[in-house]
Each structure stands twice: as C-alpha cells, then as structure tokens.
Design a protein around this motif. Structure first.
Motif, PDB file in Angstrom:
ATOM      1  N   ASP A 160       0.878  -1.230   0.038  1.00 25.63           N
ATOM      2  CA  ASP A 160      -0.049  -0.332  -0.061  1.00 25.63           C
ATOM      3  C   ASP A 160       0.903   1.319   0.108  1.00 25.63           C
ATOM      4  O   ASP A 160       1.608   1.434   0.885  1.00 25.63           O
ATOM      5  N   LYS A 161       1.155   2.318  -1.315  1.00 24.31           N
ATOM      6  CA  LYS A 161       1.988   3.299  -1.273  1.00 24.31           C
ATOM      7  C   LYS A 161       1.508   4.087  -0.661  1.00 24.31           C
ATOM      8  O   LYS A 161       2.559   4.902   0.400  1.00 24.31           O
ATOM      9  N   GLU A 162       0.577   4.819  -0.163  1.00 27.63           N
ATOM     10  CA  GLU A 162       0.082   5.751   1.025  1.00 27.63           C
ATOM     11  C   GLU A 162       0.432   5.196   2.552  1.00 27.63           C
ATOM     12  O   GLU A 162       1.584   5.977   3.115  1.00 27.63           O
ATOM     13  N   LYS A 163       1.051   3.670   2.875  1.00 22.93           N
ATOM     14  CA  LYS A 163       0.832   2.913   4.150  1.00 22.93           C
ATOM     15  C   LYS A 163       2.064   3.425   3.894  1.00 22.93           C
ATOM     16  O   LYS A 163       2.755   3.358   5.590  1.00 22.93           O
ATOM     17  N   TYR A 164       3.235   2.591   3.147  1.00 14.43           N
ATOM     18  CA  TYR A 164       4.437   2.567   2.964  1.00 14.43           C
ATOM     19  C   TYR A 164       5.550   4.075   2.467  1.00 14.43           C
ATOM     20  O   TYR A 164       6.812   3.023   2.506  1.00 14.43           O
ATOM     21  N   GLU A 165       5.004   4.444   1.938  1.00  9.90           N
ATOM     22  CA  GLU A 165       5.322   5.469   1.069  1.00  9.90           C
ATOM     23  C   GLU A 165       7.285   5.610   1.369  1.00  9.90           C
ATOM     24  O   GLU A 165       8.134   5.987   0.839  1.00  9.90           O
ATOM     25  N   ASP A 166       7.553   5.558   2.790  1.00  8.41           N
ATOM     26  CA  ASP A 166       8.771   5.723   3.819  1.00  8.41           C
ATOM     27  C   ASP A 166      10.141   4.898   3.468  1.00  8.41           C
ATOM     28  O   ASP A 166      11.316   5.543   3.421  1.00  8.41           O
ATOM     29  N   ILE A 167       9.498   4.107   3.159  1.00  8.76           N
ATOM     30  CA  ILE A 167      10.254   2.797   2.860  1.00  8.76           C
ATOM     31  C   ILE A 167      10.700   2.477   1.389  1.00  8.76           C
ATOM     32  O   ILE A 167      11.473   1.288   1.222  1.00  8.76           O
ATOM     33  N   ILE A 168       9.300   2.483   0.474  1.00 15.66           N
ATOM     34  CA  ILE A 168       9.752   2.393  -0.875  1.00 15.66           C
ATOM     35  C   ILE A 168      10.280   3.579  -1.482  1.00 15.66           C
ATOM     36  O   ILE A 168      11.245   4.759  -0.905  1.00 15.66           O
TER      37      ILE A 168
END
Length: 77
Positions: free
Chosen positions: A69-77
């Motif tokens: 989920d890009k919104e939830k994990y955008e800090d690590i992607i």
C-alpha cells in the motif's frame, strides 16, 4: 528474484520447569536469489534480537510479487 518461506526456531527468553529454554517457531517471507542468500538475510535480521535461533526449513514459494500500500509505506519504498 524469488520469494522463500523461511522457518525458524528461536529462544523465547522463557524457561520451562526444568530450566531449559522454551523455543518458538516463526515464519518469514524473504526475497532473494538463493537459499543461502535468504538464510543470511534472516540471520542478519535475527542477530541481537533473541538468545539463539535455528533455521530449520527454507522453501521456494510460488509468490511472484509483494504489493504494498503506497500510502501506508511510502517512507520505505
């Protein structure tokens, strides 16, 4: 790259009545190009987190990709 299911026994930090350590089982989904690479990744991940652990099974999965989920994990992607 493939995904492997890595099964590990690790010391829980608890002891039984006889004073022996209690072991727990855990499973990890690990990306890698080989069994050896995945074993090294799990060893690095477990290092310093528990008293002792043993990798007892590594098997290649049929999983093609992990979708985040890009919104939830955008800090690590």
């Amino acid at each position: 790259m493939s995904y492997y299911l890595v099964k590990v026994n690790f010391e829980s930090g608890e002891v039984n009545k006889a004073g022996n350590p209690i072991y727990r089982k855990s499973e990890f989904l690990v990306s890698g190009d080989s069994v050896i690479e995945c074993e090294k990744k799990v060893a690095g991940y477990m290092d310093g987190t528990v008293g002792g652990f043993e990798t007892f099974q590594i098997s290649k999965t049929k999983i093609e990709s992990v979708i985040y989920d890009k919104e939830k994990y955008e800090d690590i992607i």
